[in-house]
Design a protein around this motif. Structure first.
Motif, PDB file in Angstrom:
ATOM      1  N   LEU A  68       1.272  -1.272   0.031  1.00  0.00           N
ATOM      2  CA  LEU A  68       0.048   0.490  -0.049  1.00  0.00           C
ATOM      3  C   LEU A  68       0.652   1.321  -0.217  1.00  0.00           C
ATOM      4  O   LEU A  68       0.607   2.611  -0.709  1.00  0.00           O
ATOM      5  N   CYS A  69       1.779   1.078   0.990  1.00  0.00           N
ATOM      6  CA  CYS A  69       3.007   2.204   0.986  1.00  0.00           C
ATOM      7  C   CYS A  69       3.341   3.052  -0.280  1.00  0.00           C
ATOM      8  O   CYS A  69       3.677   3.671  -1.064  1.00  0.00           O
ATOM      9  N   TYR A  70       4.008   2.224  -0.916  1.00  0.00           N
ATOM     10  CA  TYR A  70       4.481   1.731  -2.566  1.00  0.00           C
ATOM     11  C   TYR A  70       3.191   2.038  -3.373  1.00  0.00           C
ATOM     12  O   TYR A  70       3.577   3.692  -4.527  1.00  0.00           O
ATOM     13  N   LEU A  71       2.103   2.007  -3.711  1.00  0.00           N
ATOM     14  CA  LEU A  71       0.933   2.818  -4.841  1.00  0.00           C
ATOM     15  C   LEU A  71       0.985   3.767  -3.688  1.00  0.00           C
ATOM     16  O   LEU A  71       0.364   4.660  -5.066  1.00  0.00           O
ATOM     17  N   ILE A  72       0.981   4.605  -2.639  1.00  0.00           N
ATOM     18  CA  ILE A  72       0.676   5.203  -2.251  1.00  0.00           C
ATOM     19  C   ILE A  72       1.656   6.612  -3.092  1.00  0.00           C
ATOM     20  O   ILE A  72       1.554   8.156  -3.771  1.00  0.00           O
TER      21      ILE A  72
ATOM     22  N   LEU B 107       2.438   0.534 -12.481  1.00  0.00           N
ATOM     23  CA  LEU B 107       3.904  -0.163 -12.327  1.00  0.00           C
ATOM     24  C   LEU B 107       3.481  -2.067 -12.288  1.00  0.00           C
ATOM     25  O   LEU B 107       2.783  -2.227 -12.020  1.00  0.00           O
ATOM     26  N   SER B 108       4.322  -2.199 -12.937  1.00  0.00           N
ATOM     27  CA  SER B 108       4.292  -3.301 -13.946  1.00  0.00           C
ATOM     28  C   SER B 108       4.710  -4.264 -12.642  1.00  0.00           C
ATOM     29  O   SER B 108       4.639  -3.848 -11.362  1.00  0.00           O
ATOM     30  N   ARG B 109       4.223  -5.415 -12.541  1.00  0.00           N
ATOM     31  CA  ARG B 109       5.064  -6.543 -11.464  1.00  0.00           C
ATOM     32  C   ARG B 109       5.863  -6.969 -11.329  1.00  0.00           C
ATOM     33  O   ARG B 109       6.667  -6.633  -9.675  1.00  0.00           O
ATOM     34  N   ASP B 110       7.052  -6.176 -11.933  1.00  0.00           N
ATOM     35  CA  ASP B 110       8.678  -6.781 -12.101  1.00  0.00           C
ATOM     36  C   ASP B 110       8.964  -5.474 -11.106  1.00  0.00           C
ATOM     37  O   ASP B 110       9.596  -6.131  -9.719  1.00  0.00           O
ATOM     38  N   GLN B 111       8.118  -4.053 -11.073  1.00  0.00           N
ATOM     39  CA  GLN B 111       8.824  -2.881 -10.244  1.00  0.00           C
ATOM     40  C   GLN B 111       7.970  -3.412  -8.951  1.00  0.00           C
ATOM     41  O   GLN B 111       8.960  -3.099  -7.840  1.00  0.00           O
ATOM     42  N   ILE B 112       6.587  -3.695  -8.842  1.00  0.00           N
ATOM     43  CA  ILE B 112       6.716  -4.040  -7.333  1.00  0.00           C
ATOM     44  C   ILE B 112       6.848  -5.705  -6.770  1.00  0.00           C
ATOM     45  O   ILE B 112       7.680  -5.239  -5.328  1.00  0.00           O
ATOM     46  N   MET B 113       7.366  -6.227  -7.732  1.00  0.00           N
ATOM     47  CA  MET B 113       8.042  -7.478  -7.321  1.00  0.00           C
ATOM     48  C   MET B 113       9.292  -6.862  -6.826  1.00  0.00           C
ATOM     49  O   MET B 113      10.236  -7.059  -5.155  1.00  0.00           O
TER      50      MET B 113
ATOM     51  N   ALA C  84      -9.696   1.401  -5.508  1.00  0.00           N
ATOM     52  CA  ALA C  84      -9.075   2.810  -6.923  1.00  0.00           C
ATOM     53  C   ALA C  84      -8.049   1.829  -7.242  1.00  0.00           C
ATOM     54  O   ALA C  84      -6.682   2.674  -7.772  1.00  0.00           O
ATOM     55  N   ILE C  85      -7.418   0.147  -6.659  1.00  0.00           N
ATOM     56  CA  ILE C  85      -6.297  -0.058  -6.852  1.00  0.00           C
ATOM     57  C   ILE C  85      -6.483  -0.248  -7.993  1.00  0.00           C
ATOM     58  O   ILE C  85      -7.686  -1.689  -7.764  1.00  0.00           O
ATOM     59  N   ARG C  86      -6.415   0.164  -9.322  1.00  0.00           N
ATOM     60  CA  ARG C  86      -6.732  -0.423 -10.646  1.00  0.00           C
ATOM     61  C   ARG C  86      -5.858  -1.757 -11.173  1.00  0.00           C
ATOM     62  O   ARG C  86      -4.607  -1.835 -11.257  1.00  0.00           O
ATOM     63  N   THR C  87      -6.670  -2.303 -12.073  1.00  0.00           N
ATOM     64  CA  THR C  87      -5.713  -3.768 -12.824  1.00  0.00           C
ATOM     65  C   THR C  87      -5.203  -3.191 -14.254  1.00  0.00           C
ATOM     66  O   THR C  87      -6.302  -2.586 -15.056  1.00  0.00           O
ATOM     67  N   VAL C  88      -3.802  -2.890 -14.604  1.00  0.00           N
ATOM     68  CA  VAL C  88      -4.061  -2.962 -15.805  1.00  0.00           C
ATOM     69  C   VAL C  88      -3.349  -3.585 -16.882  1.00  0.00           C
ATOM     70  O   VAL C  88      -2.283  -4.509 -16.431  1.00  0.00           O
ATOM     71  N   ARG C  89      -4.512  -4.161 -18.075  1.00  0.00           N
ATOM     72  CA  ARG C  89      -3.704  -5.981 -18.262  1.00  0.00           C
ATOM     73  C   ARG C  89      -2.568  -5.818 -18.624  1.00  0.00           C
ATOM     74  O   ARG C  89      -2.221  -4.919 -19.875  1.00  0.00           O
ATOM     75  N   GLY C  90      -2.111  -7.336 -18.414  1.00  0.00           N
ATOM     76  CA  GLY C  90      -1.131  -6.909 -19.315  1.00  0.00           C
ATOM     77  C   GLY C  90       0.406  -6.746 -18.347  1.00  0.00           C
ATOM     78  O   GLY C  90       1.005  -6.594 -18.929  1.00  0.00           O
ATOM     79  N   VAL C  91       0.180  -5.540 -17.741  1.00  0.00           N
ATOM     80  CA  VAL C  91       1.075  -4.704 -17.312  1.00  0.00           C
ATOM     81  C   VAL C  91       1.335  -4.646 -15.998  1.00  0.00           C
ATOM     82  O   VAL C  91       2.281  -5.145 -14.919  1.00  0.00           O
TER      83      VAL C  91
ATOM     84  N   ARG D  29      -2.156   0.098 -11.228  1.00  0.00           N
ATOM     85  CA  ARG D  29      -2.006   1.550 -10.960  1.00  0.00           C
ATOM     86  C   ARG D  29      -2.873   1.766  -9.293  1.00  0.00           C
ATOM     87  O   ARG D  29      -4.409   1.612  -9.479  1.00  0.00           O
ATOM     88  N   LEU D  30      -2.868   3.309  -8.644  1.00  0.00           N
ATOM     89  CA  LEU D  30      -4.093   3.297  -7.438  1.00  0.00           C
ATOM     90  C   LEU D  30      -3.875   4.764  -8.453  1.00  0.00           C
ATOM     91  O   LEU D  30      -2.934   5.788  -8.334  1.00  0.00           O
ATOM     92  N   GLY D  31      -5.096   4.740  -8.319  1.00  0.00           N
ATOM     93  CA  GLY D  31      -5.856   5.363  -9.434  1.00  0.00           C
ATOM     94  C   GLY D  31      -5.917   6.045 -10.373  1.00  0.00           C
ATOM     95  O   GLY D  31      -5.586   5.614 -11.289  1.00  0.00           O
TER      96      GLY D  31
END
Length: 229
Positions: free
Chosen positions: A164-168, A175-181, A213-220, A223-225
């Motif tokens: 949550l901190c990272y998303l805010i 943010l890609s899954r790799d970036q979040i990872m 507010a946490i949106r799924t960006v398909r294939g990527v 994103r928050l908001g």
């Protein structure tokens, strides 16, 4: 030297994990059931717990629920070890307070990476330089480790809090899954992608109406908001 408790009824797995952990400089204690584990925590509180779901007598989910409810183990990070791979089992463990999970059979290098990552995250959350983070009705006090939604406190696991901190901090940015990872798990393993999805699902549920507010960006990724938030 970090102290790790491994609660696993399969002696061969318990010994293998203990041997590998000690080789990396950790102090490890292994237990075959809940009774042995509860007895040990009366003497020493570990830095991390490896907890199998399928145990004789009291299962791992029941143990997790108890230690997260109150007491000295309430904030000790827990990694679940399980042969179960359905979303229901994974989400149930995360909802009860697990910080991560590995599915059997797992590689020792993968387990070591996850342990190192979780232990690092207990010391420092992403963007720790900013003590108060906000988005819409969500407020995160990083110093007190408290999350509120519209003034009401929400209980998150360590990983959910870090996520949550990272998303805010990156609101409006895809943010890609790799970036979040890399930011939250600090791990190169591709199979972590499923872990991210499960944590996102659990985080959305716990944030209630704000979870959308946490949106799924398909294939990527996520994103928050909106882009202009």
């Amino acid at each position: 030297m970090p102290l790790i408790y491994c609660v696993e009824d399969d002696e061969s797995i318990r010994e293998l994990v203990s041997y590998a952990m000690r080789g990396q400089g950790y102090k490890v204690e292994g237990f075959g059931d809940s009774g042995e584990f509860y007895e040990a925590v009366q003497k020493d509180v570990p830095d991390l717990i490896l907890l199998d779901i399928m145990l004789p007598g009291e299962d791992g989910l029941s143990i997790l629920k108890k230690i997260r409810s109150a007491g000295p183990l309430q904030n000790v990070p827990v990694i679940m070890m399980t042969a179960k791979t359905t979303e229901f089992d994974i989400v149930q463990g995360l909802d009860l307070g697990a910080d991560d999970y590995v599915t059997k059979p797992f590689g020792i290098m993968e387990l070591l990476s996850r342990i190192r990552s979780v232990l690092r995250r207990t010391k420092k959350a992403p963007g720790a330089g900013r003590k108060l983070l906000t988005y819409s009705k969500i407020s995160v006090d990083q110093e007190q480790h408290i999350v509120t939604v519209d003034g009401k406190e929400v209980q998150l696991t360590l990983k959910e809090f870090d996520l949550l901190c990272y998303l805010i901090l990156n609101k409006g940015i895809v943010l890609s899954r790799d970036q979040i990872m890399q930011a939250v798990w600090d791990s190169p393993f591709e199979m972590e992608s499923r872990t991210i999805d499960m944590h996102i699902m659990s985080l959305r549920q716990k944030l209630g109406s704000e979870g959308s507010a946490i949106r799924t960006v398909r294939g990527v990724g996520y994103r928050l908001g909106d882009r202009k938030s």
